[in-house]
Every structure is written in C-alpha cells, then in structure tokens.
Design a protein around this motif. Sequence first.
Motif, PDB file in Angstrom:
ATOM      1  N   MET A  35      -9.850 -93.957  10.563  1.00 13.15           N
ATOM      2  CA  MET A  35      -9.591 -92.726   9.823  1.00 13.15           C
ATOM      3  C   MET A  35      -8.786 -93.044   8.559  1.00 13.15           C
ATOM      4  O   MET A  35      -7.872 -93.865   8.580  1.00 13.15           O
ATOM      5  N   ALA A  36      -9.128 -92.354   7.478  1.00  8.87           N
ATOM      6  CA  ALA A  36      -8.412 -92.554   6.225  1.00  8.87           C
ATOM      7  C   ALA A  36      -7.050 -91.871   6.293  1.00  8.87           C
ATOM      8  O   ALA A  36      -6.877 -90.863   6.962  1.00  8.87           O
ATOM      9  N   SER A  37      -6.099 -92.409   5.591  1.00  9.62           N
ATOM     10  CA  SER A  37      -4.779 -91.803   5.528  1.00  9.62           C
ATOM     11  C   SER A  37      -4.832 -90.598   4.604  1.00  9.62           C
ATOM     12  O   SER A  37      -5.829 -90.334   3.938  1.00  9.62           O
ATOM     13  N   GLN A  38      -3.720 -89.873   4.567  1.00 12.27           N
ATOM     14  CA  GLN A  38      -3.628 -88.698   3.713  1.00 12.27           C
ATOM     15  C   GLN A  38      -2.943 -89.016   2.391  1.00 12.27           C
ATOM     16  O   GLN A  38      -2.456 -88.121   1.715  1.00 12.27           O
ATOM     17  N   GLU A  39      -2.891 -90.299   2.049  1.00  7.98           N
ATOM     18  CA  GLU A  39      -2.275 -90.679   0.777  1.00  7.98           C
ATOM     19  C   GLU A  39      -3.012 -90.006  -0.377  1.00  7.98           C
ATOM     20  O   GLU A  39      -4.242 -89.941  -0.397  1.00  7.98           O
ATOM     21  N   LYS A  40      -2.280 -89.499  -1.330  1.00  6.05           N
ATOM     22  CA  LYS A  40      -2.881 -88.775  -2.439  1.00  6.05           C
ATOM     23  C   LYS A  40      -3.723 -89.706  -3.303  1.00  6.05           C
ATOM     24  O   LYS A  40      -3.296 -90.806  -3.657  1.00  6.05           O
ATOM     25  N   ILE A  41      -4.895 -89.238  -3.680  1.00  4.87           N
ATOM     26  CA  ILE A  41      -5.780 -90.047  -4.518  1.00  4.87           C
ATOM     27  C   ILE A  41      -5.166 -90.289  -5.887  1.00  4.87           C
ATOM     28  O   ILE A  41      -5.425 -91.320  -6.527  1.00  4.87           O
ATOM     29  N   GLU A  42      -4.319 -89.369  -6.325  1.00  2.00           N
ATOM     30  CA  GLU A  42      -3.682 -89.525  -7.635  1.00  2.00           C
ATOM     31  C   GLU A  42      -2.846 -90.802  -7.714  1.00  2.00           C
ATOM     32  O   GLU A  42      -2.633 -91.336  -8.816  1.00  2.00           O
ATOM     33  N   ASN A  43      -2.399 -91.295  -6.570  1.00  2.00           N
ATOM     34  CA  ASN A  43      -1.611 -92.526  -6.563  1.00  2.00           C
ATOM     35  C   ASN A  43      -2.420 -93.746  -6.988  1.00  2.00           C
ATOM     36  O   ASN A  43      -1.847 -94.803  -7.288  1.00  2.00           O
ATOM     37  N   TYR A  44      -3.758 -93.608  -6.989  1.00  3.81           N
ATOM     38  CA  TYR A  44      -4.640 -94.723  -7.324  1.00  3.81           C
ATOM     39  C   TYR A  44      -5.180 -94.648  -8.758  1.00  3.81           C
ATOM     40  O   TYR A  44      -5.822 -95.600  -9.217  1.00  3.81           O
ATOM     41  N   TYR A  45      -4.938 -93.531  -9.430  1.00  8.19           N
ATOM     42  CA  TYR A  45      -5.551 -93.342 -10.748  1.00  8.19           C
ATOM     43  C   TYR A  45      -5.121 -94.419 -11.738  1.00  8.19           C
ATOM     44  O   TYR A  45      -3.940 -94.770 -11.838  1.00  8.19           O
ATOM     45  N   MET A  55     -10.008 -98.958   0.670  1.00  9.47           N
ATOM     46  CA  MET A  55     -10.752 -97.699   0.696  1.00  9.47           C
ATOM     47  C   MET A  55     -10.415 -96.866   1.923  1.00  9.47           C
ATOM     48  O   MET A  55     -10.375 -95.631   1.855  1.00  9.47           O
ATOM     49  N   LYS A  56     -10.142 -97.521   3.051  1.00  7.10           N
ATOM     50  CA  LYS A  56      -9.819 -96.781   4.271  1.00  7.10           C
ATOM     51  C   LYS A  56      -8.499 -96.034   4.167  1.00  7.10           C
ATOM     52  O   LYS A  56      -8.252 -95.100   4.941  1.00  7.10           O
ATOM     53  N   ASN A  57      -7.654 -96.416   3.213  1.00  6.36           N
ATOM     54  CA  ASN A  57      -6.396 -95.712   2.987  1.00  6.36           C
ATOM     55  C   ASN A  57      -6.527 -94.560   2.001  1.00  6.36           C
ATOM     56  O   ASN A  57      -5.548 -93.866   1.721  1.00  6.36           O
ATOM     57  N   MET A  58      -7.736 -94.356   1.471  1.00  2.00           N
ATOM     58  CA  MET A  58      -7.977 -93.301   0.482  1.00  2.00           C
ATOM     59  C   MET A  58      -8.605 -92.091   1.169  1.00  2.00           C
ATOM     60  O   MET A  58      -9.384 -92.237   2.115  1.00  2.00           O
ATOM     61  N   PRO A  59      -8.265 -90.882   0.722  1.00  2.00           N
ATOM     62  CA  PRO A  59      -8.767 -89.669   1.376  1.00  2.00           C
ATOM     63  C   PRO A  59     -10.246 -89.430   1.119  1.00  2.00           C
ATOM     64  O   PRO A  59     -10.783 -89.778   0.059  1.00  2.00           O
ATOM     65  N   SER A  60     -10.926 -88.827   2.072  1.00  2.00           N
ATOM     66  CA  SER A  60     -12.348 -88.506   1.957  1.00  2.00           C
ATOM     67  C   SER A  60     -12.589 -87.528   0.806  1.00  2.00           C
ATOM     68  O   SER A  60     -11.712 -86.736   0.435  1.00  2.00           O
TER      69      SER A  60
END
Length: 255
Positions: free
Chosen positions: A1-11, A23-28
Amino acid sequence: MASQEKIENYYDKIICGDSLKTMKNMPSESVDVVFTSPPYNLKNSTGNGMKDGRGGKWANAVLIHGYDDYEDNMPADIYAEWQYENLNEMYRLLKPDGAIFYNHKWRVQGGLLQKRDDIIKDMPVRQIIIWQRNGGINFNKGYFLPTYEVIYMIAKPHFKLADKANSYGDIWKIKQDSHNPHPASFPLELADRVVRSTTGKIILDPFMGSGTTAIAAIMHDRKYIGIERSKKYVEMAKARIDKFKDTGVQEELNI
C-alpha cells in the motif's frame, strides 16, 4: 500500500533511489503523465554483440559495461517481471485521465521477434507509437538493421490528447541524442513531443537518467517528478537542468 505522503513533496525533485520503492511511497492518482525509458536489459540480448563487444561501435561503447551502478544484464524473466511491476505502480499513480508513455525496443531474441509482451502483459495499451530514430547496431545477418523504437501509450479511460496533438500521427521521426553524456539518453525533442501532446501538469519519469523529461516539463510550465538510482546520473540531471534554466531552450535543443 502507498503511504499518504503528499505528492507536493516530490514536485520538481529528482529522488535518488529505487523506482519501485519510491513510487510505492507516493499516493494513488497523483500524477497526470508518465514518460520514461527504462534500461533495456541489452547485455542479456543475443546477437547484438553487446556481451562480447565484437565489431564496430560496441567495442568502445559505454553501455558494454552497463550503466553507472547497474549491469543491465538480468535474467530475462526477472527483468520482465521487474518492469511489469514498475508499470503497475506507474498506472496506480495516474489520475483517471492520465497516461503512461513507455519507450522500449523490440528486438530479435533467439531468432524470434520479441515485442515485449512479456512486460506489457495485461496493461491497457491504447496505441503504439513508432519512434523512427534511424541508426542502430546489428551484427546479425538474419534480419535488417533496426531503425526504430516503440512507445506504448498505456491510458486510463478518460485520457485525451491536447488539442490538435493527434495530428502528429503515430510515427515520429526524431533524431537520436548523440551528444548527451548519459550512455542511453533519448532526445529532448521526443520528451517535448510527449509533454506538449498532453494537458497534464504533473509529469513523472521513474527512470530519469540525465533529466531530459524534467527539462521538457519545465519548457511547458509543468511540474516534474524524477526517480533515478544512480547518484552520478542524478547530479548529471541537476547540472543539465541548471544549464537549461541559465541558457534557455534553443541551446539545450542543440546539445
């Protein structure tokens, strides 16, 4: 399952790490478009001279030693499953109107055409785009010199192209990138074609290499997310991005 880490943290970042784990740490349903070209497992190929360096270009080519920290020589079944797992993660990350543009290479393996069905399997491929790049290496007299690669467009149900982008057709004649220091880069024009053909604002490349997808995203005012396992290539990508920001589009297109 992916974590709930905000995608904005990867921008607008290139994460140095494993593609699957990252990728598994990124939200669906958090990215719009994926454009990537993974390692092709070329050193596992039969008949291209890569394994023993015989003939012509391969004798001196950087890729005969693999990538910076990856030999590019997995057993074929393990490689195919690894890539299939990556595609499934990419697909999970797509929004309902998103698409993956997955660049790979058909090849003759053991005397038979290998169309990468072992990787794509049940993925929802909507279209195959032919990248006519010219050139190539072939030491086998049993088939003609390959001059193209393929881009699988794997789309979610609501994906649509940008206005007028369908006029590009499905054969793209774009020259290879011959001056990039990365041993297996694709041209900026190819990444630019993909990005400009979509309306997505968040562009992911889980095999970022030298940063070409990131530069194409910046050119069109999109956010990019990159993943790259090699620290050397991460630094290379950051340097190219900085150079692009300093010198502009024209110089970058001509390197």
